[in-house]
Design a protein around this motif. Sequence first.
Motif, mmCIF file in Angstrom:
data_model
loop_
_atom_site.group_PDB
_atom_site.id
_atom_site.type_symbol
_atom_site.label_atom_id
_atom_site.label_comp_id
_atom_site.label_asym_id
_atom_site.label_seq_id
_atom_site.Cartn_x
_atom_site.Cartn_y
_atom_site.Cartn_z
ATOM 1 N N CYS A 32 33.327 49.113 35.878
ATOM 2 C CA CYS A 32 34.254 49.123 37.019
ATOM 3 C C CYS A 32 34.908 47.748 37.166
ATOM 4 N N GLY A 33 35.857 47.667 38.072
ATOM 5 C CA GLY A 33 36.521 46.400 38.352
ATOM 6 C C GLY A 33 35.546 45.360 38.873
ATOM 7 N N SER A 34 34.617 45.796 39.711
ATOM 8 C CA SER A 34 33.633 44.858 40.261
ATOM 9 C C SER A 34 32.804 44.238 39.142
ATOM 10 N N HIS A 87 38.957 40.033 46.675
ATOM 11 C CA HIS A 87 38.110 41.217 46.848
ATOM 12 C C HIS A 87 36.643 40.771 46.940
ATOM 13 N N ASN A 98 44.796 43.644 47.556
ATOM 14 C CA ASN A 98 44.580 45.069 47.764
ATOM 15 C C ASN A 98 44.881 45.527 49.181
ATOM 16 N N ASP A 134 41.940 38.758 39.073
ATOM 17 C CA ASP A 134 41.552 40.119 39.410
ATOM 18 C C ASP A 134 42.851 40.914 39.526
ATOM 19 N N VAL A 172 43.103 44.262 39.415
ATOM 20 C CA VAL A 172 42.772 45.675 39.632
ATOM 21 C C VAL A 172 43.926 46.397 40.328
ATOM 22 N N GLN A 173 44.549 45.739 41.309
ATOM 23 C CA GLN A 173 45.669 46.380 42.017
ATOM 24 C C GLN A 173 46.979 46.241 41.256
ATOM 25 N N SER A 214 40.534 48.140 36.563
ATOM 26 C CA SER A 214 39.656 49.271 36.867
ATOM 27 C C SER A 214 40.372 50.588 36.634
ATOM 28 N N HIS A 228 39.860 53.725 38.059
ATOM 29 C CA HIS A 228 40.142 54.694 39.121
ATOM 30 C C HIS A 228 41.296 54.299 40.032
ATOM 31 N N LYS A 229 41.861 53.119 39.816
ATOM 32 C CA LYS A 229 43.056 52.746 40.583
ATOM 33 C C LYS A 229 44.335 53.121 39.834
HETATM 34 C C1 LIG Z 1 39.152 48.240 43.882
HETATM 35 C C2 LIG Z 1 39.185 46.778 43.609
HETATM 36 C C3 LIG Z 1 38.132 46.141 42.931
HETATM 37 C C4 LIG Z 1 36.873 46.864 42.539
HETATM 38 O O1 LIG Z 1 37.071 47.803 41.531
HETATM 39 P P1 LIG Z 1 35.944 48.947 41.338
HETATM 40 O O2 LIG Z 1 36.318 49.609 40.063
HETATM 41 O O3 LIG Z 1 36.081 49.840 42.533
HETATM 42 O O4 LIG Z 1 34.644 48.255 41.288
HETATM 43 C C5 LIG Z 1 38.233 44.799 42.672
HETATM 44 N N1 LIG Z 1 39.317 44.098 43.035
HETATM 45 C C6 LIG Z 1 40.357 44.663 43.678
HETATM 46 C C7 LIG Z 1 41.533 43.839 44.036
HETATM 47 C C8 LIG Z 1 40.323 46.019 43.997
HETATM 48 O O5 LIG Z 1 41.338 46.570 44.647
#
Ligand SMILES: *Cc1c(COP(=O)(O)O)cnc(C)c1O
Length: 380
Positions: A70-72, A103, A154, A179, A181-182, A202, A204-205
């Motif tokens: 995952c992103g985390s 995050h 985010n 990061d 992810v977004q 990540s 799922h985003k």
């Molecule tokens: C959702 C998110 C994460 C975490 O990603 P996961 O896959 O849910 O662990 C980390 N950073 C940002 C900016 C996010 O929006």
Amino acid sequence: MLIRYFDNAATTKIKEEVLKEMFPYLTEEYGNASSIYKIGRNSKRAIEESRKRVASLFNCEPSEIYFTSCGSESDNMALKGLAYIQKEKNTGKNHIITSKIEHPAILESCKALEKQGFEVTYLDVDEEGFINLNTLENAIKESTFLISIMFANNEIGTIEPIEEISKIAKKHNITFHTDAVQATGNIEIDVKKLGIDMLSMSGHKIYAPKGIGAIYIDKNIEINRFLDGGHQEKNKRAGTENVAEIVGLGKACEIAEKNLKTYQEKLTNLREYFFKKIKENFKDIKINGSLTKRLPGNCNICFKNIDSNELLFKLDEKGICASGGSACSSGDNSISHVLTAIGVPSELANGVLRITFGDFNSKDDVDYLITSLKKIILER
Ligand SMILES: *Cc1c(COP(=O)(O)O)cnc(C)c1O
């Protein structure tokens, strides 16, 4: 009741094409990618194809992409992986620079590292959520080994000056992690052009399933692995590969790369239409974040004299999924650390609404949302 989903920053629905490519790897193609027989090799090949697709989205080499859960996990791996190697190699460096609006995966990793003797500077941001480049450069010390600043926020959608940050990092010989992810799938990201050393993303985003992520690590950066075990992912991340989800992530990246321009345009149009309607219909509001350097699908608004949780509950009754900020902090009633950092007073911050558009949204959804908000807020 028809569900109108406006929480795409929390998670997205899996796309049909993504699921379709995953399916064989959940059924007949169940081989372990480390096995030498045919179904094992098929899994291995699928993983490497997927790695190419992810790499293509970021314009890096496939060998610079590592799959995570995952992103985390990617965020943890970047920060802890680079921190632990400082200790192991006795570099004498122990200082990290990040921002106050990251995050929790970054902020909590930093806190954990502080407990282990590392030092962290949390940069302030201005009222739109931007870090200040001079403040960043002034925070650099002899002992700084890492700058980690998110690509886009985010909650409020603000896009940070990534290229400028990376230039400062380069100038002082410091590794730069972001990061993203977004930002992934929403903004063009060329890690080589932007000078990014490490990047988290990540699945799922971006319309792939939950439980899969990736990290880009420039080939010149060395990190310590923190998940010990087998030799998967070039010895950087142990654990039998999640083949089906890796395949899903690759497909989602391929779609994101192919459709980036039209996707951006679609979401930006929905966002601007929503903001226009909001401004026409409501007084006593504050739009948070930058109006120009902003994620295409992000809207973050504070309404005066309304409680965010009450608003979300009433929207839910109308089939509307929205949020009050981040999914990670919902449930507790504390004010968002991001809104606090950009100086939103608490009477406004209590009435926050985050709407994040995605590929499955239409203008009709926005009209329904506006009508519902008018009923809930104006006809109280
Ligand atoms: C959702 C998110 C994460 C975490 O990603 P996961 O896959 O849910 O662990 C980390 N950073 C940002 C900016 C996010 O929006």
